[in-house]
Write a protein that holds these residues in place. Structure first.
Motif, PDB file in Angstrom:
ATOM      1  N   ASN A 103     -35.691 -29.325  32.875  1.00  0.00           N
ATOM      2  CA  ASN A 103     -35.585 -29.326  31.395  1.00  0.00           C
ATOM      3  C   ASN A 103     -35.844 -27.796  30.250  1.00  0.00           C
ATOM      4  OD1 ASN A 103     -38.893 -28.493  30.905  1.00  0.00           O
ATOM      5  ND2 ASN A 103     -39.718 -30.103  31.680  1.00  0.00           N
ATOM      6  N   ARG A 104     -36.605 -28.632  29.309  1.00  0.00           N
ATOM      7  CA  ARG A 104     -35.293 -27.561  28.162  1.00  0.00           C
ATOM      8  C   ARG A 104     -36.805 -26.436  28.006  1.00  0.00           C
ATOM      9  NH1 ARG A 104     -35.887 -28.367  22.614  1.00  0.00           N
ATOM     10  NH2 ARG A 104     -36.509 -30.576  23.267  1.00  0.00           N
ATOM     11  N   ASN A 105     -38.104 -26.505  28.501  1.00  0.00           N
ATOM     12  CA  ASN A 105     -39.257 -25.857  28.225  1.00  0.00           C
ATOM     13  C   ASN A 105     -39.295 -24.801  29.949  1.00  0.00           C
ATOM     14  OD1 ASN A 105     -39.610 -26.011  25.865  1.00  0.00           O
ATOM     15  ND2 ASN A 105     -40.510 -27.829  25.772  1.00  0.00           N
ATOM     16  N   GLY A 106     -38.940 -25.429  30.692  1.00  0.00           N
ATOM     17  CA  GLY A 106     -39.309 -24.939  32.778  1.00  0.00           C
ATOM     18  C   GLY A 106     -38.771 -26.304  33.372  1.00  0.00           C
ATOM     19  N   PHE A 107     -40.011 -26.549  34.287  1.00  0.00           N
ATOM     20  CA  PHE A 107     -39.344 -27.785  35.087  1.00  0.00           C
ATOM     21  C   PHE A 107     -40.420 -29.049  35.345  1.00  0.00           C
ATOM     22  CE2 PHE A 107     -38.730 -23.248  35.876  1.00  0.00           C
ATOM     23  CZ  PHE A 107     -36.940 -23.467  36.248  1.00  0.00           C
ATOM     24  N   SER A 108     -39.700 -30.142  35.595  1.00  0.00           N
ATOM     25  CA  SER A 108     -40.701 -30.937  35.978  1.00  0.00           C
ATOM     26  C   SER A 108     -40.427 -31.317  37.467  1.00  0.00           C
ATOM     27  CB  SER A 108     -40.233 -32.615  35.044  1.00  0.00           C
ATOM     28  OG  SER A 108     -40.629 -33.194  35.643  1.00  0.00           O
ATOM     29  N   ILE A 109     -41.366 -32.230  37.906  1.00  0.00           N
ATOM     30  CA  ILE A 109     -42.040 -31.921  39.390  1.00  0.00           C
ATOM     31  C   ILE A 109     -42.510 -33.672  39.136  1.00  0.00           C
ATOM     32  CG2 ILE A 109     -43.401 -31.662  41.619  1.00  0.00           C
ATOM     33  CD1 ILE A 109     -43.364 -29.103  39.985  1.00  0.00           C
ATOM     34  N   GLU A 110     -41.412 -34.678  39.876  1.00  0.00           N
ATOM     35  CA  GLU A 110     -42.196 -35.920  40.679  1.00  0.00           C
ATOM     36  C   GLU A 110     -43.006 -36.184  41.042  1.00  0.00           C
ATOM     37  OE1 GLU A 110     -38.896 -37.787  37.386  1.00  0.00           O
ATOM     38  OE2 GLU A 110     -39.731 -38.666  39.441  1.00  0.00           O
ATOM     39  N   THR A 111     -44.199 -36.116  40.934  1.00  0.00           N
ATOM     40  CA  THR A 111     -44.994 -36.656  41.784  1.00  0.00           C
ATOM     41  C   THR A 111     -45.323 -38.360  42.818  1.00  0.00           C
ATOM     42  OG1 THR A 111     -47.467 -36.363  41.764  1.00  0.00           O
ATOM     43  CG2 THR A 111     -45.471 -35.044  41.912  1.00  0.00           C
ATOM     44  N   ASP A 112     -45.592 -38.537  43.464  1.00  0.00           N
ATOM     45  CA  ASP A 112     -45.950 -39.786  44.084  1.00  0.00           C
ATOM     46  C   ASP A 112     -47.793 -39.876  42.880  1.00  0.00           C
ATOM     47  OD1 ASP A 112     -44.427 -40.486  45.865  1.00  0.00           O
ATOM     48  OD2 ASP A 112     -45.630 -40.770  47.365  1.00  0.00           O
ATOM     49  N   GLU A 113     -47.747 -39.185  42.506  1.00  0.00           N
ATOM     50  CA  GLU A 113     -49.740 -39.095  42.077  1.00  0.00           C
ATOM     51  C   GLU A 113     -49.559 -38.707  40.386  1.00  0.00           C
ATOM     52  OE1 GLU A 113     -52.584 -39.698  43.274  1.00  0.00           O
ATOM     53  OE2 GLU A 113     -51.492 -40.329  45.410  1.00  0.00           O
ATOM     54  N   GLY A 114     -48.013 -38.545  39.901  1.00  0.00           N
ATOM     55  CA  GLY A 114     -47.912 -38.324  38.633  1.00  0.00           C
ATOM     56  C   GLY A 114     -46.911 -37.072  38.398  1.00  0.00           C
ATOM     57  N   ASN A 115     -46.718 -37.116  36.979  1.00  0.00           N
ATOM     58  CA  ASN A 115     -45.598 -36.207  36.769  1.00  0.00           C
ATOM     59  C   ASN A 115     -46.212 -34.203  36.243  1.00  0.00           C
ATOM     60  OD1 ASN A 115     -43.810 -37.673  37.276  1.00  0.00           O
ATOM     61  ND2 ASN A 115     -42.671 -37.245  34.843  1.00  0.00           N
ATOM     62  N   ILE A 116     -46.050 -33.273  36.763  1.00  0.00           N
ATOM     63  CA  ILE A 116     -46.364 -31.901  36.428  1.00  0.00           C
ATOM     64  C   ILE A 116     -45.162 -31.283  35.688  1.00  0.00           C
ATOM     65  CG2 ILE A 116     -46.469 -30.050  37.828  1.00  0.00           C
ATOM     66  CD1 ILE A 116     -47.936 -31.897  39.869  1.00  0.00           C
ATOM     67  N   LEU A 117     -45.579 -30.814  35.016  1.00  0.00           N
ATOM     68  CA  LEU A 117     -44.751 -30.088  34.033  1.00  0.00           C
ATOM     69  C   LEU A 117     -44.976 -28.303  34.688  1.00  0.00           C
ATOM     70  CD1 LEU A 117     -44.916 -31.543  30.432  1.00  0.00           C
ATOM     71  CD2 LEU A 117     -42.737 -31.346  32.490  1.00  0.00           C
ATOM     72  N   ALA A 118     -44.248 -27.362  34.541  1.00  0.00           N
ATOM     73  CA  ALA A 118     -44.402 -25.882  34.797  1.00  0.00           C
ATOM     74  C   ALA A 118     -43.598 -24.980  34.801  1.00  0.00           C
ATOM     75  CB  ALA A 118     -44.510 -25.780  36.831  1.00  0.00           C
ATOM     76  N   LYS A 119     -43.744 -23.588  34.499  1.00  0.00           N
ATOM     77  CA  LYS A 119     -42.980 -22.686  33.811  1.00  0.00           C
ATOM     78  C   LYS A 119     -42.197 -22.408  34.728  1.00  0.00           C
ATOM     79  CE  LYS A 119     -46.439 -21.534  30.171  1.00  0.00           C
ATOM     80  NZ  LYS A 119     -47.060 -20.738  29.589  1.00  0.00           N
ATOM     81  N   ALA A 120     -43.054 -22.582  36.193  1.00  0.00           N
ATOM     82  CA  ALA A 120     -41.870 -21.397  37.163  1.00  0.00           C
ATOM     83  C   ALA A 120     -42.494 -22.477  38.392  1.00  0.00           C
ATOM     84  CB  ALA A 120     -42.072 -20.454  37.275  1.00  0.00           C
ATOM     85  N   VAL A 121     -41.791 -22.039  39.753  1.00  0.00           N
ATOM     86  CA  VAL A 121     -41.888 -23.364  40.619  1.00  0.00           C
ATOM     87  C   VAL A 121     -41.942 -22.277  41.459  1.00  0.00           C
ATOM     88  CG1 VAL A 121     -40.692 -24.924  41.901  1.00  0.00           C
ATOM     89  CG2 VAL A 121     -40.597 -25.125  39.495  1.00  0.00           C
ATOM     90  N   VAL A 122     -42.423 -22.252  42.812  1.00  0.00           N
ATOM     91  CA  VAL A 122     -42.211 -21.681  44.152  1.00  0.00           C
ATOM     92  C   VAL A 122     -41.786 -22.749  44.930  1.00  0.00           C
ATOM     93  CG1 VAL A 122     -43.400 -20.626  46.112  1.00  0.00           C
ATOM     94  CG2 VAL A 122     -43.600 -19.797  43.258  1.00  0.00           C
ATOM     95  N   ILE A 123     -40.752 -22.674  45.738  1.00  0.00           N
ATOM     96  CA  ILE A 123     -40.318 -23.277  46.357  1.00  0.00           C
ATOM     97  C   ILE A 123     -40.598 -22.596  47.399  1.00  0.00           C
ATOM     98  CG2 ILE A 123     -38.553 -24.914  47.817  1.00  0.00           C
ATOM     99  CD1 ILE A 123     -37.075 -24.723  44.705  1.00  0.00           C
TER     100      ILE A 123
END
Ligand code: NAP
Length: 319
Positions: A103-123
């Motif tokens: 997204n505009r400010n980083g990344f959105s991670i949709e999980t079974d437990e809710g959404n998480i926003l992060a500036k950086a992601v390590v896959i």
């Protein structure tokens, strides 16, 4: 997105915004979390199963991870990784990641437990065993077909089993199976094995193992449970049936990337994520580590290096 607070694992309150989100708690992800914890970075490690560890948990013994002159159990090793990461306040939650989007400010991670926003992601989501794709395979998974000797070998005490594949995993797991089964066929599609020489030497010396080389599986046979496997000779196209009670499949791995919904991210021709030496993908803020990335050697020792590098690179990115 609305501010939410996710409650996981006995009321653990999770802030939905992080600097770094790490996806997957195998060797690479746990190492990234250890580094994030020690660096006091605001991070979260999301693991889909309550037992972290990834593929290494399915390995009976690891004998090529430095620091352990005696072989260490895969499960035990990963438990050390987890404890060490938690000692430095690694923030680990159990949740299945369904979608990773930008997204505009980083990344959105949709999980079974809710959404998480992060500036950086390590896959660091690892890889899963590849299936053979022959008749009968689907029907007999869990009824004689297994992808994990460590989990299921004890069911085959005194029985005959087949292992499919000629790589490290196939040979190591075939050796393990000989502790239980009275006979282990190794069915491999070429007449030369891919596995490391020391593993080959041990397998050739094991009287319980019979190599069936230059054959490819055609069909799994049986009524309710596996009773045999039909194989085709690549030399003369003849068909042969081996009577077996179980089949263990080790024909490589496929990367766990289904949840990634960032169109521009680059994969290699086998679907592994392409990174540079600092574990950066072509997308700013997205890093990949461990088996999920395109790399030369997939081992615990290389996964931990990837995890450390990816976390450090993610920190620098945020700075
Ligand atoms: P791998 O090294 O990719 O070997 C896969 C094996 O399956 C190969 O022998 C391949 O044959 C065969 N194969 C592939 N597709 C097939 C098909 N459709 N039908 C029949 N046979 C097929 O995979 P792996 O053994 O699962 O290991 C995965 C990674 O983990 C590797 O990088 C490996 O080195 C690593 N690993 C390391 C250790 C260790 O260091 N102790 C232990 C386990 C795994 P060809 O040889 O003809 O291609």
């Amino acid at each position: 997105m609305a501010e939410i607070s996710i409650s996981i694992g006995g009321g653990k309150k999770i802030d939905p915004k992080y600097d770094i989100a790490i996806i997957g708690a195998g060797s690479a992800g746990l190492t990234a979390a250890l580094y994030a914890g020690r660096a006091r970075v605001n991070h979260i490690l999301i693991e889909k199963t309550p037992i972290p560890g990834g593929q290494i948990v399915n390995t009976e013994k690891v004998e090529n991870y430095p620091g352990f002159p005696e072989p260490v159990g895969g499960f035990e090793l990963v438990d050390y990784f987890r404890k060490q990461a938690e000692k430095f306040e690694a923030n680990i939650i159990t949740a299945n990641v369904n979608r990773l989007t930008k997204n505009r400010n980083g990344f959105s991670i949709e999980t079974d437990e809710g959404n998480i926003l992060a500036k950086a992601v390590v896959i660091a989501s690892g890889a899963s065993p590849r299936k053979i794709g022959i008749d009968g395979e689907g029907k007999f998974i869990g009824r004689g077909i297994s992808f994990c000797a460590t989990c299921d070998a004890a069911l085959y005490k005194g029985k005959t089993v087949a292992v499919i594949g000629g790589g490290d995993a196939a040979i190591e797991e075939a050796m393990f199976l000989t502790k239980f089964a009275q006979k282990v066929y190794i069915i491999h599609r070429r007449d030369e094995l891919r596995a490391t020489k020391i593993l080959q030497e041990r397998a050739f010396a094991n009287e319980k193992i019979e190599f069936v080389l230059s054959y490819v599986p055609q069909e799994v046979l049986g009524d309710e449970f596996v009773e045999g496997i039909k194989i085709l000779s690549r030399k003369d196209n003849s068909i042969k049936v081996l009577k077996v009670d179980g089949i263990f499949v080790y024909i490589g791995i496929i990367p766990n990337t289904d949840f990634i919904e960032i169109d521009e991210i680059k994969f290699d021709d086998r679907g592994f994520i392409i990174t540079d030496t600092e574990m950066r993908t072509n997308i700013d803020g997205v890093f990949a580590a461990g088996d999920v990335r395109s790399k030369f050697l997939r081992q615990v020792s290389t996964a931990v290096g990837d995890g450390a590098t990816a976390e450090f690179a993610a920190e620098k990115f945020i700075e």
